[in-house]
Write a protein that holds these residues in place. Sequence first.
Motif, PDB file in Angstrom:
ATOM      1  N   TYR A  41      29.149 -31.298  40.696  1.00 37.68           N
ATOM      2  CA  TYR A  41      29.006 -31.166  39.244  1.00 37.68           C
ATOM      3  C   TYR A  41      27.691 -31.706  38.677  1.00 37.68           C
ATOM      4  CZ  TYR A  41      33.846 -30.052  40.011  1.00 37.68           C
ATOM      5  OH  TYR A  41      34.991 -29.465  40.487  1.00 37.68           O
ATOM      6  N   ILE A  52      33.653 -20.030  37.041  1.00 34.35           N
ATOM      7  CA  ILE A  52      34.880 -19.928  37.851  1.00 34.35           C
ATOM      8  C   ILE A  52      36.094 -19.898  36.926  1.00 34.35           C
ATOM      9  CG2 ILE A  52      36.377 -21.201  39.456  1.00 34.35           C
ATOM     10  CD1 ILE A  52      33.827 -22.201  40.859  1.00 34.35           C
ATOM     11  N   GLY A 169      44.308 -30.526  34.859  1.00 31.22           N
ATOM     12  CA  GLY A 169      43.439 -29.574  35.551  1.00 31.22           C
ATOM     13  C   GLY A 169      43.580 -29.535  37.051  1.00 31.22           C
ATOM     14  N   ASN A 171      43.059 -31.875  38.959  1.00 35.20           N
ATOM     15  CA  ASN A 171      42.004 -32.696  39.561  1.00 35.20           C
ATOM     16  C   ASN A 171      42.555 -33.519  40.718  1.00 35.20           C
ATOM     17  OD1 ASN A 171      39.733 -31.956  38.072  1.00 35.20           O
ATOM     18  ND2 ASN A 171      40.373 -33.235  36.356  1.00 35.20           N
ATOM     19  N   ASN A 174      41.982 -32.283  44.274  1.00 36.19           N
ATOM     20  CA  ASN A 174      40.730 -32.430  45.009  1.00 36.19           C
ATOM     21  C   ASN A 174      40.699 -33.686  45.878  1.00 36.19           C
ATOM     22  OD1 ASN A 174      39.231 -30.927  42.188  1.00 36.19           O
ATOM     23  ND2 ASN A 174      39.419 -29.940  44.159  1.00 36.19           N
ATOM     24  N   TYR A 214      39.937 -18.897  45.058  1.00 35.62           N
ATOM     25  CA  TYR A 214      38.844 -19.685  45.647  1.00 35.62           C
ATOM     26  C   TYR A 214      37.886 -18.789  46.432  1.00 35.62           C
ATOM     27  CZ  TYR A 214      41.454 -23.582  43.937  1.00 35.62           C
ATOM     28  OH  TYR A 214      42.099 -24.459  43.092  1.00 35.62           O
ATOM     29  N   THR A 221      32.447 -18.990  43.278  1.00 33.24           N
ATOM     30  CA  THR A 221      32.895 -20.131  44.098  1.00 33.24           C
ATOM     31  C   THR A 221      31.922 -20.367  45.259  1.00 33.24           C
ATOM     32  OG1 THR A 221      35.132 -19.423  43.564  1.00 33.24           O
ATOM     33  CG2 THR A 221      34.903 -21.171  45.193  1.00 33.24           C
ATOM     34  N   PHE A 224      28.995 -22.039  43.830  1.00 32.87           N
ATOM     35  CA  PHE A 224      29.418 -23.408  43.466  1.00 32.87           C
ATOM     36  C   PHE A 224      29.263 -24.326  44.679  1.00 32.87           C
ATOM     37  CE2 PHE A 224      33.322 -26.092  42.223  1.00 32.87           C
ATOM     38  CZ  PHE A 224      32.656 -26.784  41.221  1.00 32.87           C
ATOM     39  N   GLU A 288      35.386 -28.992  50.353  1.00 30.05           N
ATOM     40  CA  GLU A 288      36.336 -29.316  49.281  1.00 30.05           C
ATOM     41  C   GLU A 288      37.761 -29.022  49.724  1.00 30.05           C
ATOM     42  OE1 GLU A 288      36.519 -28.457  44.500  1.00 30.05           O
ATOM     43  OE2 GLU A 288      36.520 -26.695  45.781  1.00 30.05           O
ATOM     44  N   SER A 290      41.521 -28.285  47.788  1.00 29.47           N
ATOM     45  CA  SER A 290      42.268 -28.103  46.530  1.00 29.47           C
ATOM     46  C   SER A 290      43.733 -27.994  46.948  1.00 29.47           C
ATOM     47  CB  SER A 290      41.825 -26.833  45.810  1.00 29.47           C
ATOM     48  OG  SER A 290      40.478 -26.920  45.429  1.00 29.47           O
TER      49      SER A 290
HETATM   50  C1  AVI Z   1      38.168 -29.230  39.448  1.00 26.29           C
HETATM   51  N1  AVI Z   1      39.114 -28.716  40.442  1.00 26.29           N
HETATM   52  C2  AVI Z   1      40.486 -28.946  40.052  1.00 26.29           C
HETATM   53  C3  AVI Z   1      38.843 -27.308  40.847  1.00 26.29           C
HETATM   54  C4  AVI Z   1      39.900 -26.832  41.876  1.00 26.29           C
HETATM   55  O1  AVI Z   1      40.563 -25.846  41.604  1.00 26.29           O
HETATM   56  O2  AVI Z   1      40.042 -27.485  42.909  1.00 26.29           O
HETATM   57  C5  AVI Z   1      37.459 -27.154  41.434  1.00 26.29           C
HETATM   58  C6  AVI Z   1      37.212 -25.808  42.025  1.00 26.29           C
HETATM   59  N2  AVI Z   1      36.764 -25.570  43.240  1.00 26.29           N
HETATM   60  C7  AVI Z   1      36.655 -24.272  43.433  1.00 26.29           C
HETATM   61  N3  AVI Z   1      37.085 -23.646  42.376  1.00 26.29           N
HETATM   62  C8  AVI Z   1      37.429 -24.594  41.456  1.00 26.29           C
END
Ligand code: AVI
Length: 327
Positions: A41, A52, A169, A171, A174, A214, A221, A224, A288, A290
């Motif tokens: 970010y 996104i 959200g 969050n 993550n 995703y 994405t 990102f 990442e 999710s």
């Molecule tokens: C911020 N977070 C909750 C998003 C998620 O869905 O994990 C970040 C994200 N990564 C890829 N798309 C969105």
Amino acid sequence: ASQLQNRQTLTAVDTALSQFYDDVISGLTSTPKHLDSKYFYDTRGDELFQDIMNCEEYYPTDCEMEIFTEQTAALAKAIKADGTPFNLIELGAGDATKSIHLLRQLQSSGTDFTYLPIDISGHVISSLNATLPALLPGLKIRGLEGEYFNMLTEAAKSSDNRNVVLFLGSNIGNMPVHEAEDFCKVLHMHLSAGDMALIGVDLKKNPKVILDAYNDKEGFTKQFNLNLLHRINRELDGNFDIDKFDHYPIYDPETGACKSYLISLEDQKVRIGGQMISFAKDEYIHMEVSQKYTVEQTNNMAAIACFKPIAEFYDSKKWFLDAIWMA
Ligand code: AVI
């Protein structure tokens, strides 16, 4: 005084930058290689995350927005509880586009509360402090810039009122499951009996729907993820050749983990500051997670952290859950 302030700001920037460098080097010299998605970010990353959230496939934002717009009164009633004044503390407030509906509802029902948005970004906090009072005249607001738990201690200290913590959200997704559990335990330790948490959780659903979210067609994405390599080049004097990496997202319906990787397309060496990092062809960097949950797993997480689930709010598709937990 202003010189001292400038020096303090510079030192804070230096510390943040050297932490970023240390995290990147330690992640890329580990086996397997990984980077921390909290570094997605920067300014460009924020823009890509907006793209996104606006794209067709990414459903979590729309689902949670539906809850906050269609069930506002019920949400407000649940957190108002016995009607005593409270602090409404939001972790990672962003632009508060969802919570603003709740704030408006609480105001219009004459509730006594103070809104304390917490964000690591000073820009986010100053813009909330500036915009919200104009949109919601009379709102008591105190923005706090810093790490979640430091600022939560600060917020809770500011009055004897009970605390209601928003963590929206998805969050929490993550974090890997164990970290999420630890996070909830630490959150509980920062609260007192009668305080509440409202946690937004993305639920398990048709795996294709999740993977598509995703792996959007427009490639937001992918950008990102790749943007973190750009950021390393820019801020840490790196020389990643971005075209030599590809994005690979997967979703495992068994574990509920949606993960994204960057794959090195050839044997290559990348310099970051003074450090050389080697990548083998097809080697991956984990970028990442999710995490997706069932309602039972969410309740279980609450129990592990000594919270008691007291209310559940779903969107009409039952794809997303906003759960209220009592400390
Ligand atoms: C911020 N977070 C909750 C998003 C998620 O869905 O994990 C970040 C994200 N990564 C890829 N798309 C969105």
